[in-house]
Design a protein around this motif. Sequence first.
Motif, PDB file in Angstrom:
ATOM      1  N   PHE A 152      -9.962   4.358   6.667  1.00 14.06           N
ATOM      2  CA  PHE A 152      -8.518   4.360   6.417  1.00 14.06           C
ATOM      3  C   PHE A 152      -7.790   4.227   7.736  1.00 14.06           C
ATOM      4  N   CYS A 189       0.849  -1.202   0.000  1.00 16.89           N
ATOM      5  CA  CYS A 189       0.000   0.000   0.000  1.00 16.89           C
ATOM      6  C   CYS A 189       0.881   1.247   0.000  1.00 16.89           C
ATOM      7  N   TRP A 190       0.546   2.221  -0.828  1.00 17.23           N
ATOM      8  CA  TRP A 190       1.324   3.480  -0.796  1.00 17.23           C
ATOM      9  C   TRP A 190       0.489   4.610  -0.182  1.00 17.23           C
ATOM     10  N   TYR A 191      -0.548   4.253   0.540  1.00 17.13           N
ATOM     11  CA  TYR A 191      -1.346   5.216   1.296  1.00 17.13           C
ATOM     12  C   TYR A 191      -1.878   6.340   0.430  1.00 17.13           C
ATOM     13  N   CYS A 192      -2.338   5.972  -0.754  1.00 16.34           N
ATOM     14  CA  CYS A 192      -2.902   7.002  -1.624  1.00 16.34           C
ATOM     15  C   CYS A 192      -4.309   7.359  -1.173  1.00 16.34           C
ATOM     16  N   GLY A 193      -4.963   6.460  -0.481  1.00 14.44           N
ATOM     17  CA  GLY A 193      -6.284   6.767   0.086  1.00 14.44           C
ATOM     18  C   GLY A 193      -7.446   6.592  -0.876  1.00 14.44           C
ATOM     19  N   CYS A 194      -7.161   6.243  -2.130  1.00 15.05           N
ATOM     20  CA  CYS A 194      -8.243   6.216  -3.131  1.00 15.05           C
ATOM     21  C   CYS A 194      -9.349   5.219  -2.781  1.00 15.05           C
ATOM     22  N   TRP A 221      -4.012   4.579   9.263  1.00 17.62           N
ATOM     23  CA  TRP A 221      -2.571   4.807   9.181  1.00 17.62           C
ATOM     24  C   TRP A 221      -1.850   3.835  10.092  1.00 17.62           C
TER      25      TRP A 221
END
Lengths: 648, 98
Positions: free
Chosen positions: B76, B58-63, B78
Amino acid sequence: MGTWHDYLKAAGTPPEWPYPIKYGEETEVETDVLVLGGGIAGCWAAISAARNGVKVALFEKGDVRRSGAGGPGCDHWCNVPANPLSRVDPDEWAIEMINALGDYSNGIGIEIQCREDYDTLLEMEQMGGKIRDDKDEFVGAEGRDPETKLMFSPRYGAKAGYGAHPDWRKPGFNPPEKRNNVVIRIWGSTFKPILKRECKKLGVQIFDRVMATSLLNENGKQGARVVGATGINGRTGEFIIARAKATIIATAGSGQLWNIDMEHGGYSYMYSRNENGDGSVMAFKAGATITMREGSHPFGIASGLKHKWYTGGGDASYENVPIVDANNVKLDLVTQGWADAGAMNSPDLLQAVRDGVESGKFELPMFGDFAGMKPEESNATWNLMLNEESTTKIMVKTMTEGGFDHTRDQIMNYSFIEMQSPPQYYDAPRGGGILHDWNLKTTLDGLYAAGTAVFSPEDHSFAASTGRYAGRKAAAYAKTVELGEVCREQIAKEKERVLAPAMRSEGIEWKELHNGLCRVMQYYVSQYKTERLYNLALEEIARIEENAVPQLYALDPHKLMRSLETLSAIESAKIIIYAQKERKLSSPKLGINRLDYPEPDEEELKKYLLMHLENDEVVFERIPIRFWGNMKEQYEAHNQDYTGVYKG
Amino acid sequence: MADKVFALPNVQTPSVPVKINPDKCIGCNTCVETCQIDVFIPNPKKGAPPIILHAEECWYCGCCATDCPTPGAMEFNWPLPLKPRWRNKETGVVSQLK
Ligand SMILES: Cc1cc2nc3c(=O)[nH]c(=O)nc-3n(C[C@H](O)[C@H](O)[C@H](O)COP(=O)(O)OP(=O)(O)OC[C@H]3O[C@@H](n4cnc5c(N)ncnc54)[C@H](O)[C@@H]3O)c2cc1C
Ligand code: SF4
Ligand code: SF4
């Protein structure tokens, strides 16, 4: 809920691979224009080629809807000097930007951006993208034009470039009437789904989850015309063969060479983790010329594990936000806001802050002082800029839901203190990429490039406008030629290479291989560089290729795709080392610091170092910097038929 | 079956980049298709929540969380080292995302 072990517990067995496994199966596609990479540049290329009346196919490793660095959003449409409120001439601004960016920038791409990215933005609006404050949410914020409702950003207020202007501390340095108005704030999180929708509407044949693996040369000969490409589906393992009259590479740059940051902070900086330099490597192997691969820098912003804003993490408060210390003493830094024309902090300013911390002038921790800003400004920064700027959107969402109030609170910040990157935080040379001419054509017939994949690229609107431009040039070319002959032997060899890791079930998994490569780069190609270290690096990579690569195994098509990316990363690493070895000099501008050649070689520095393969041997050439000639004249000579904003 | 203890390798870090609420998730798989990394796979059971398979990529783009059409279905999450901290300017109280 939702984890793998939850499933296992409930079902009693692990889930089966959810997609049909199609190793060995092939799909063949024939098209006029083939686009590789469906990010910002790739989508615009596909749309513009299709609007120019040709058949288009597109390979995207992820899903076009949100893929790429710009998938989550974008808040700055940079370098839009052709907008009606701009105070500068597009051609003059392009020259100013080249001067500000330095000798190794891309004059062709910048000129295209300056000339055409306002048209590109208007086309985005036509398709449904939000580019104005039409709901009056940001009335009172600086830079908002009440008539057009365009919102200008503080960046490049009264000057070009990122550096702090010598006068930035003087009162009245950047008054509204002196601002260039060349960067527009936009609602970029709306863009990517719209681009996918438009591609579909125009009949672009989209292959989501397909990683392009190689380019096909006419009759299989390195350096000959590009007549298509191969790909592998990362869910099914199916092999795709595309024949195309023209191919556009839009796969962005190469990340993850010094650090893959697995299992901790995720991996993010200015690339998505799907970007591993596949495009440059494919082009290079096909015989195309690449350049600017010799630079490497410590990570700057938005990097790796350093818990910064873009990485997903606490250290936000960066653009436009004043930084204060634990006692609310304002730091002597530019804030990238209106007062200092959006400048970025120089190493000197940051060092002064570190010195201040050591001497007791400032007390840690630091905070981004949202609460100290004018409410209209903190609102625009939080709810427009950060809410739209790619991966920051989720930060805004989660923090707002978690109780953060931008009118009351300050975000804790360490990044202004750390800044200095240890060796493992080196960055692949973003500047490096594919050489192209004024048609965005590479040195190979039938092959075009756009966006971050080209040498010395810029940002989102650069990617959008160069993509749009490459699409129309590739379409024009495709109309003049027939499909070329592919070589079945080349395809069979590539298929064997691509599927090899899937045929093994033990050995070395891609993560270990990738980490092994990163260690080579950390040890030998980071802070200290010498011929001996480079040679050790190449020897170690050769050992990796001899011993580890033949053991690379992939248990499913997803891991196969990651394995193939890792193989691309190995090629990218070699390319970087070859280029650095060839440049026997040191130059901060170029990002080379060699202990054995500490001097800048001024004559050599006036040239780009080009490299391509001939019979699989690396050939170096040099061409003068600013080889592109007079930008205005060249642009006009090549675009007499340009028709402006699309009228569909 | 629920009580059975399986022999499993260590769970990858981050354990869960997103939390899925099974009572709200409608199993539409929008998140599966949205994620450019293929962090998720669809649940073999139609309509059931997707499975987080490649959490560590995961690159934590949040999409996924932004585009989930069902309010409350996906939250989400973190990882601990990345949870942001902030301070109330007036009171000086420091908070951190839960
Ligand atoms: C957090 C963040 C904030 C940013 N903010 C801004 C901003 O405000 N303003 C701005 O101007 N820019 C911004 N940028 C930069 C901007 O997003 C990029 O410049 C832009 O997305 C580049 O477009 P591109 O098409 O070249 O690459 P991308 O949009 O990244 O697309 C490349 C695509 O190629 C695909 N791909 C890669 N390899 C393959 C392969 N082998 N086969 C098939 N597909 C492949 C990838 O999956 C990806 O979808 C930001 C970037 C980040 C990460
Ligand atoms: S998008 Fe939301 S509702 Fe749909 S499957 Fe994912 S979590 Fe469930
Ligand atoms: S945050 Fe992005 S990368 Fe992570 S699971 Fe969601 S969509 Fe995928």
